[in-house]
Design an enzyme around this catalytic site. Structure first.
Site, PDB file in Angstrom:
ATOM      1  N   TYR A  69      32.529  36.378  44.676  1.00 50.57           N
ATOM      2  CA  TYR A  69      31.974  37.548  43.978  1.00 50.57           C
ATOM      3  C   TYR A  69      30.991  38.341  44.851  1.00 50.57           C
ATOM      4  CZ  TYR A  69      34.038  36.193  39.478  1.00 50.57           C
ATOM      5  OH  TYR A  69      34.911  35.920  38.453  1.00 50.57           O
ATOM      6  N   ARG A 105      46.985  42.383  36.238  1.00 55.00           N
ATOM      7  CA  ARG A 105      45.775  43.022  35.688  1.00 55.00           C
ATOM      8  C   ARG A 105      46.072  43.667  34.329  1.00 55.00           C
ATOM      9  NH1 ARG A 105      40.520  42.784  38.042  1.00 55.00           N
ATOM     10  NH2 ARG A 105      40.268  45.000  37.620  1.00 55.00           N
ATOM     11  N   THR A 111      38.137  44.438  31.954  1.00 52.39           N
ATOM     12  CA  THR A 111      37.066  43.466  32.219  1.00 52.39           C
ATOM     13  C   THR A 111      36.311  43.148  30.932  1.00 52.39           C
ATOM     14  OG1 THR A 111      36.847  44.298  34.462  1.00 52.39           O
ATOM     15  CG2 THR A 111      34.991  43.032  33.603  1.00 52.39           C
ATOM     16  N   ARG A 122      42.841  39.080  27.496  1.00 51.29           N
ATOM     17  CA  ARG A 122      41.469  39.284  27.006  1.00 51.29           C
ATOM     18  C   ARG A 122      41.451  39.931  25.620  1.00 51.29           C
ATOM     19  NH1 ARG A 122      39.342  41.315  32.851  1.00 51.29           N
ATOM     20  NH2 ARG A 122      38.799  39.285  33.748  1.00 51.29           N
ATOM     21  N   VAL A 129      32.110  40.115  27.557  1.00 52.78           N
ATOM     22  CA  VAL A 129      32.406  40.354  28.983  1.00 52.78           C
ATOM     23  C   VAL A 129      31.956  39.192  29.863  1.00 52.78           C
ATOM     24  CG1 VAL A 129      30.265  41.631  29.526  1.00 52.78           C
ATOM     25  CG2 VAL A 129      32.350  42.136  30.808  1.00 52.78           C
ATOM     26  N   ASN A 132      35.067  36.053  29.733  1.00 47.14           N
ATOM     27  CA  ASN A 132      36.345  36.781  29.610  1.00 47.14           C
ATOM     28  C   ASN A 132      37.569  36.009  30.114  1.00 47.14           C
ATOM     29  OD1 ASN A 132      35.807  37.109  32.297  1.00 47.14           O
ATOM     30  ND2 ASN A 132      35.908  39.342  32.306  1.00 47.14           N
ATOM     31  N   HIS A 135      40.210  35.488  35.625  1.00 43.16           N
ATOM     32  CA  HIS A 135      39.993  36.461  36.710  1.00 43.16           C
ATOM     33  C   HIS A 135      41.336  36.791  37.343  1.00 43.16           C
ATOM     34  CE1 HIS A 135      38.553  38.283  40.439  1.00 43.16           C
ATOM     35  NE2 HIS A 135      39.468  37.530  41.046  1.00 43.16           N
ATOM     36  N   GLU A 146      41.004  36.566  48.472  1.00 40.38           N
ATOM     37  CA  GLU A 146      40.718  35.501  47.513  1.00 40.38           C
ATOM     38  C   GLU A 146      41.649  34.295  47.696  1.00 40.38           C
ATOM     39  OE1 GLU A 146      40.765  37.652  43.774  1.00 40.38           O
ATOM     40  OE2 GLU A 146      38.938  38.737  44.307  1.00 40.38           O
TER      41      GLU A 146
HETATM   42  N1  LIG Z   1      27.959  43.336  32.219  1.00 43.48           N
HETATM   43  C1  LIG Z   1      28.385  42.123  32.572  1.00 43.48           C
HETATM   44  N2  LIG Z   1      27.738  41.014  32.161  1.00 43.48           N
HETATM   45  C2  LIG Z   1      28.154  39.779  32.530  1.00 43.48           C
HETATM   46  N3  LIG Z   1      29.246  39.568  33.301  1.00 43.48           N
HETATM   47  C3  LIG Z   1      29.931  40.635  33.717  1.00 43.48           C
HETATM   48  C4  LIG Z   1      29.536  41.955  33.384  1.00 43.48           C
HETATM   49  N4  LIG Z   1      30.420  42.811  33.960  1.00 43.48           N
HETATM   50  C5  LIG Z   1      31.311  42.047  34.623  1.00 43.48           C
HETATM   51  N5  LIG Z   1      31.010  40.747  34.470  1.00 43.48           N
HETATM   52  C6  LIG Z   1      31.708  39.595  35.033  1.00 43.48           C
HETATM   53  O1  LIG Z   1      31.968  39.862  36.398  1.00 43.48           O
HETATM   54  C7  LIG Z   1      33.296  39.501  36.648  1.00 43.48           C
HETATM   55  C8  LIG Z   1      33.934  40.209  37.784  1.00 43.48           C
HETATM   56  O2  LIG Z   1      35.326  40.134  37.743  1.00 43.48           O
HETATM   57  P1  LIG Z   1      36.115  39.234  36.696  1.00 43.48           P
HETATM   58  O3  LIG Z   1      37.439  39.848  36.471  1.00 43.48           O
HETATM   59  O4  LIG Z   1      36.072  37.817  37.154  1.00 43.48           O
HETATM   60  O5  LIG Z   1      35.283  39.336  35.352  1.00 43.48           O
HETATM   61  C9  LIG Z   1      34.006  39.877  35.366  1.00 43.48           C
HETATM   62  C10 LIG Z   1      33.039  39.357  34.328  1.00 43.48           C
HETATM   63  O6  LIG Z   1      33.196  37.955  34.128  1.00 43.48           O
END
Ligand SMILES: Nc1ncnc2c1ncn2[C@@H]1O[C@@H]2COP(=O)(O)O[C@H]2[C@H]1O
Length: 169
Positions: A69, A105, A111, A122, A129, A132, A135, A146
């Site tokens: 990340y 996706r 997201t 989702r 969020v 979720n 990934h 990745e």
């Molecule tokens: N506002 C937020 N608060 C907490 N987690 C977040 C937020 N926005 C994105 N994420 C997390 O950040 C991750 C980035 O990509 P992911 O697809 O794994 O899924 C996303 C969420 O799990």
């Protein structure tokens, strides 16, 4: 052996994994694992016609998750996200098929689950969020990065898909 050579080749020349050989990285997150959604999620990608080429259950290290990340390191939720992702088992996977990055996706949804349509993972299985469920790589470049981060080349299995002629024209 051929697969291993191809995989190493693809690390050097990412364009090797295009067309029906395109690959993406998906990870069922600790909430998806705890909520017994692993089978349901895998089933959706299998039924779609994509090929599963790598899968492992692991408790990801903080180092791996911070790398994974890295693009989000300035976000206020970064530390929380890394902690949550390391809080239990995740199922790391590589899936293959035509346009798999983009299509996965779409199948996953937005997201924020609140913006995800019913029928998406989702949209069907989560609300928050920060929980979720899954990934998915957001681009071919992210997928390459990745996959290389989570898997050794010899963990990716090449197999002859006997259904291929029923899936692609
Ligand atoms: N506002 C937020 N608060 C907490 N987690 C977040 C937020 N926005 C994105 N994420 C997390 O950040 C991750 C980035 O990509 P992911 O697809 O794994 O899924 C996303 C969420 O799990």
């Amino acid at each position: 052996m051929i697969c291993l050579v191809l995989t190493i080749f693809a690390h050097i020349f990412p364009s090797a994994w295009t067309g029906i050989n395109e690959r993406t990285f998906l990870a069922i997150k600790p909430d998806g694992y705890q909520r017994r959604l692993v089978g349901e999620i895998i089933r959706r990608f299998e039924k779609k016609g994509f090929c599963l080429v790598a899968l492992k259950i692991m408790q990801a290290s903080e180092k791996l998750l911070r790398q994974h990340y890295i693009a989000l390191q300035d976000k206020p939720f970064y530390d929380r996200l890394v902690k949550y992702m390391g809080s239990g088992p995740v199922v790391a996977m590589v899936w293959q098929g035509l346009d798999v990055v983009k299509t996965a996706r779409v199948m996953i949804g937005e997201t924020n689950p609140a913006h995800s349509l019913p029928g998406t993972i989702r949209g069907d299985f989560c609300i928050d969020v920060g929980r979720n469920v899954i990934h998915g790589s957001d681009s071919r470049e992210s997928a390459q990065r990745e996959i290389a981060l989570w898997f050794q080349p010899d963990e990716l299995v090449c197999w002859q898909d006997s259904a291929e002629r029923w899936i692609y024209e």
